[in-house]
Write an enzyme that holds these catalytic residues in place. Structure first.
Site, short mmCIF file in Angstrom:
data_model
loop_
_atom_site.label_atom_id
_atom_site.label_comp_id
_atom_site.label_asym_id
_atom_site.label_seq_id
_atom_site.Cartn_x
_atom_site.Cartn_y
_atom_site.Cartn_z
N CYS A 168 -71.17 22.49 15.66
CA CYS A 168 -70.86 21.15 16.17
C CYS A 168 -71.99 20.58 17.00
O CYS A 168 -72.11 19.36 17.13
CB CYS A 168 -69.58 21.20 16.99
SG CYS A 168 -68.21 21.81 16.02
N PHE A 219 -60.96 21.75 10.37
CA PHE A 219 -62.25 21.35 9.82
C PHE A 219 -62.13 20.53 8.55
O PHE A 219 -61.33 20.81 7.67
CB PHE A 219 -63.15 22.58 9.60
CG PHE A 219 -63.53 23.23 10.90
CD1 PHE A 219 -64.31 22.55 11.82
CD2 PHE A 219 -63.11 24.51 11.21
CE1 PHE A 219 -64.66 23.13 13.04
CE2 PHE A 219 -63.44 25.11 12.43
CZ PHE A 219 -64.22 24.40 13.34
N HIS A 308 -67.89 14.06 20.64
CA HIS A 308 -67.56 14.84 19.44
C HIS A 308 -66.11 15.32 19.57
O HIS A 308 -65.78 16.09 20.48
CB HIS A 308 -68.50 16.05 19.31
CG HIS A 308 -67.97 17.08 18.34
ND1 HIS A 308 -67.75 16.81 17.01
CD2 HIS A 308 -67.58 18.36 18.53
CE1 HIS A 308 -67.27 17.88 16.41
NE2 HIS A 308 -67.15 18.84 17.31
N ASN A 341 -62.38 17.56 12.18
CA ASN A 341 -63.63 17.98 12.83
C ASN A 341 -64.63 18.36 11.73
O ASN A 341 -64.46 19.38 11.06
CB ASN A 341 -63.32 19.17 13.75
CG ASN A 341 -64.55 19.72 14.45
OD1 ASN A 341 -65.69 19.40 14.08
ND2 ASN A 341 -64.33 20.56 15.44
C1 LIG Z 1 -66.83 22.63 21.49
C2 LIG Z 1 -66.72 21.89 20.23
O1 LIG Z 1 -66.27 20.79 20.24
C3 LIG Z 1 -67.25 22.49 18.97
C4 LIG Z 1 -66.19 22.53 17.96
O2 LIG Z 1 -65.83 21.52 17.45
S1 LIG Z 1 -65.50 24.02 17.63
C5 LIG Z 1 -63.81 23.63 17.50
C6 LIG Z 1 -63.30 23.18 18.84
N1 LIG Z 1 -61.89 22.96 18.75
C7 LIG Z 1 -61.01 23.65 19.48
O3 LIG Z 1 -61.39 24.50 20.27
C8 LIG Z 1 -59.56 23.33 19.30
C9 LIG Z 1 -59.03 22.72 20.54
N2 LIG Z 1 -57.57 22.89 20.61
C10 LIG Z 1 -56.71 21.92 20.30
O4 LIG Z 1 -57.07 20.81 19.92
C11 LIG Z 1 -55.25 22.23 20.50
O5 LIG Z 1 -55.14 23.35 21.35
C12 LIG Z 1 -54.49 22.53 19.19
C13 LIG Z 1 -54.43 21.27 18.33
C14 LIG Z 1 -55.12 23.66 18.41
C15 LIG Z 1 -53.06 22.94 19.55
O6 LIG Z 1 -52.48 21.93 20.32
P1 LIG Z 1 -51.83 22.26 21.75
O7 LIG Z 1 -51.40 20.99 22.36
O8 LIG Z 1 -52.77 23.11 22.52
O9 LIG Z 1 -50.51 23.02 21.34
P2 LIG Z 1 -49.98 24.48 21.75
O10 LIG Z 1 -48.50 24.43 21.52
O11 LIG Z 1 -50.48 24.91 23.09
O12 LIG Z 1 -50.64 25.42 20.66
C16 LIG Z 1 -50.18 25.42 19.31
C17 LIG Z 1 -50.64 26.71 18.71
O13 LIG Z 1 -52.07 26.65 18.59
C18 LIG Z 1 -52.59 27.93 18.96
N3 LIG Z 1 -53.97 27.80 19.40
C19 LIG Z 1 -54.49 26.96 20.31
N4 LIG Z 1 -55.81 27.17 20.44
C20 LIG Z 1 -56.13 28.17 19.59
C21 LIG Z 1 -57.34 28.86 19.27
N5 LIG Z 1 -58.52 28.52 19.83
N6 LIG Z 1 -57.29 29.84 18.34
C22 LIG Z 1 -56.12 30.16 17.73
N7 LIG Z 1 -54.94 29.53 17.99
C23 LIG Z 1 -54.96 28.57 18.91
C24 LIG Z 1 -51.68 28.34 20.11
O14 LIG Z 1 -51.76 29.73 20.35
C25 LIG Z 1 -50.32 27.92 19.59
O15 LIG Z 1 -49.80 28.93 18.74
P3 LIG Z 1 -48.20 29.19 18.73
O16 LIG Z 1 -47.56 27.92 18.32
O17 LIG Z 1 -48.02 30.29 17.73
O18 LIG Z 1 -47.83 29.59 20.12
#
Ligand SMILES: CC(=O)CC(=O)SCCNC(=O)CCNC(=O)[C@H](O)C(C)(C)COP(=O)(O)OP(=O)(O)OC[C@H]1O[C@@H](n2cnc3c(N)ncnc32)[C@H](O)[C@@H]1OP(=O)(O)O
Length: 443
Positions: A168, A219, A308, A341
């Site tokens: 990213c 993604f 981003h 993303n």
């Molecule tokens: C830094 C950068 O920007 C570079 C990149 O692009 S790399 C990708 C970056 N993106 C991320 O890190 C994702 C950010 N996370 C999110 O947007 C949100 O946490 C999400 C959409 C994934 C979930 O939404 P949320 O409001 O947090 O909901 P929440 O109920 O807490 O979580 C839902 C599920 O997602 C899972 N989850 C959240 N983050 C996770 C992760 N990093 N890995 C695996 N599972 C994940 C939780 O464990 C949860 O699982 P269960 O339902 O089984 O308990």
């Protein structure tokens, strides 16, 4: 009879541009297959023959619902998957086949976006002097930059730089590098192309591997291209965003929070669930350092933002810690919703969306719930023509001179790199430090 020898200072001045680098053209493209996020869990578990893994399917469904994504575009469709059934098995040695496909598709997608950026810029492709190409799918040489140069008919003297596996932060880093090239080489015109297809990291679900499930929900595939140059030629080129400063900041001790690794089965990644919080905790400090370097005191709500959109929770955290008004991150949220993303490519889509929103505002049309009127969107899918009119925007230098700040934004990058992009003047800051002057917040 010769003129007096030039001094080193004179030579140096003659080699460098007078003004700041600016974005002079933008283009984007996606593969034709579009997948609705609500349908994705059914699709994914069906095509990977994994319907029996009901807990994982329920988890993917929960993540998709909370992802802030409505749809994504993908190169890998059912037909391609039928020809490569081993892609669903993470342990199968399928890297060669994946790289074969990506080596052709990634530069072709980039060429679609770049052709549009070049048309937007208004000068011939042969006048491009430098090319920066960023992808996480480039596991082969000659790499995608060479193929792209050939597809576009660039000059054989074009200086090529390849950024591999930047993920990213490839978008922000490419823009920063392009600024440095443009300002240090008078007359340089830099084509930046970021192109990603997630096929290299597509697997079936697997117990104990939650990163894969998250990646499957997030993604999408796309390509974004911009032309960067300084001292625009009047009546030919127009600066869409001027770049005042570029910096990158690395949060110490976060090496394990985002990682990518190529192995015999493709690419594996790990994305820690700490990422949204890590970025939220550290963003204000990065911004203050960036604006201090400019001698500017900024109010966050006086700026415009191009972050981003790595994930919905990342945008939420940043919005909250900076106290941003509703709608400030609308362009990032819109791109996340409509494309997912797309790694380093995404921030170029956000810039394009900001430009589109400004054009709509200028025409006096209104936004509904922070959304711009229907996107005939300025981007290209496959080889389709772009139906959007070209907005004509001009940058004012007020921000760069430390007067009232009209704009700025932040493409975010994995493991902590931040690039700030300003509205009129575009601010891009690059700082790297292993010994930061103030403590970092790591949890
Ligand atoms: C830094 C950068 O920007 C570079 C990149 O692009 S790399 C990708 C970056 N993106 C991320 O890190 C994702 C950010 N996370 C999110 O947007 C949100 O946490 C999400 C959409 C994934 C979930 O939404 P949320 O409001 O947090 O909901 P929440 O109920 O807490 O979580 C839902 C599920 O997602 C899972 N989850 C959240 N983050 C996770 C992760 N990093 N890995 C695996 N599972 C994940 C939780 O464990 C949860 O699982 P269960 O339902 O089984 O308990």
């Amino acid at each position: 009879m010769g003129s007096a020898p030039a001094t080193v200072g004179e030579i140096r001045r003659a080699q460098r541009a007078d003004g700041p680098a600016a974005v002079l053209g933008i283009g984007t493209a996606n593969p034709p297959t579009c997948m609705a996020q609500d349908d994705y869990p059914d699709y994914y578990f069906r095509v990977t023959n994994s319907e029996h893994l009901t807990d994982l399917k329920a988890k993917l469904t929960r993540i998709c619902k909370k992802s802030g994504i409505r749809q994504r575009y993908m190169h890998l469709n059912e037909e391609l998957l039928a020809a490569h059934p081993d892609f669903t098995d993470r342990k199968s040695p399928s890297l060669d086949a994946r790289v074969d496909i990506a080596s052709a598709a990634v530069p072709e997608l980039a060429a679609s976006a770049a052709a549009k950026a070049i048309a937007d810029w208004g000068r011939p492709a042969t006048e491009i002097t430098h090319l920066i190409f960023s992808t996480y799918s480039g596991a082969r040489a000659p790499s995608g930059d060479r193929r792209l140069a050939s597809l576009l008919g660039l000059s054989p003297t074009v200086s090529r730089t390849m950024l591999n596996l930047h993920g990213c932060y490839g978008g922000g880093r490419s823009l920063q590098l392009a600024k440095e090239l443009a300002e240090n080489n008078r007359g340089a015109r830099v084509l930046v192309a970021c192109s990603e297809i997630s096929l290299i990291a597509f697997y079936g679900p697997e117990g104990g591997c939650p990163d894969n499930i998250l990646g499957q929900a997030l993604f999408g595939d796309g390509s974004g291209a911009v032309i960067i140059g300084a001292d625009p030629v009047s009546n030919v080129e127009r600066p869409l965003f001027e770049m005042a400063l570029a910096s990158q900041t690395t949060i110490p001790d976060t090496e394990d929070d985002i990682s990518m690794e190529i192995n015999k089965g493709g690419m594996e990644y790990h994305i820690s669930n700490k990422v949204p919080r890590l970025l939220g905790c550290n963003v204000e400090r990065c911004l203050i350092d960036a604006f201090d370097a400019l001698g500017v005191r900024a109010k966050w709500n006086d700026l415009f933002w191009a972050i981003h959109p790595g994930g919905r929770a990342i945008l939420d955290h940043i919005e909250e810690v900076l106290g941003l008004d509703d709608g400030k991150l609308a362009a990032s949220r819109h791109v996340l919703s409509e494309f997912g993303n797309m790694s380093g490519t995404t921030v170029i889509f956000v810039l394009d969306e900001l430009r589109r929103r400004r054009a709509v505002k200028k025409e006096g049309r209104h936004y509904r719930n922070g959304e711009a009127p229907a996107a005939g969107s300025g981007h290209q899918r496959g080889n389709a023509e772009c139906p959007m009119p070209r907005p004509r925007l001009r940058a004012s230098p007020s921000h760069a001179h430390g007067k009232q700040q009209s704009a700025a934004g932040l493409p975010y990058v994995p493991s902590a790199s931040v690039d700030a992009i300003g509205d009129d003047p575009l601010v891009v800051v690059h700082v790297e430090s292993d010994a930061p002057p103030r403590p970092w917040l790591a949890s």
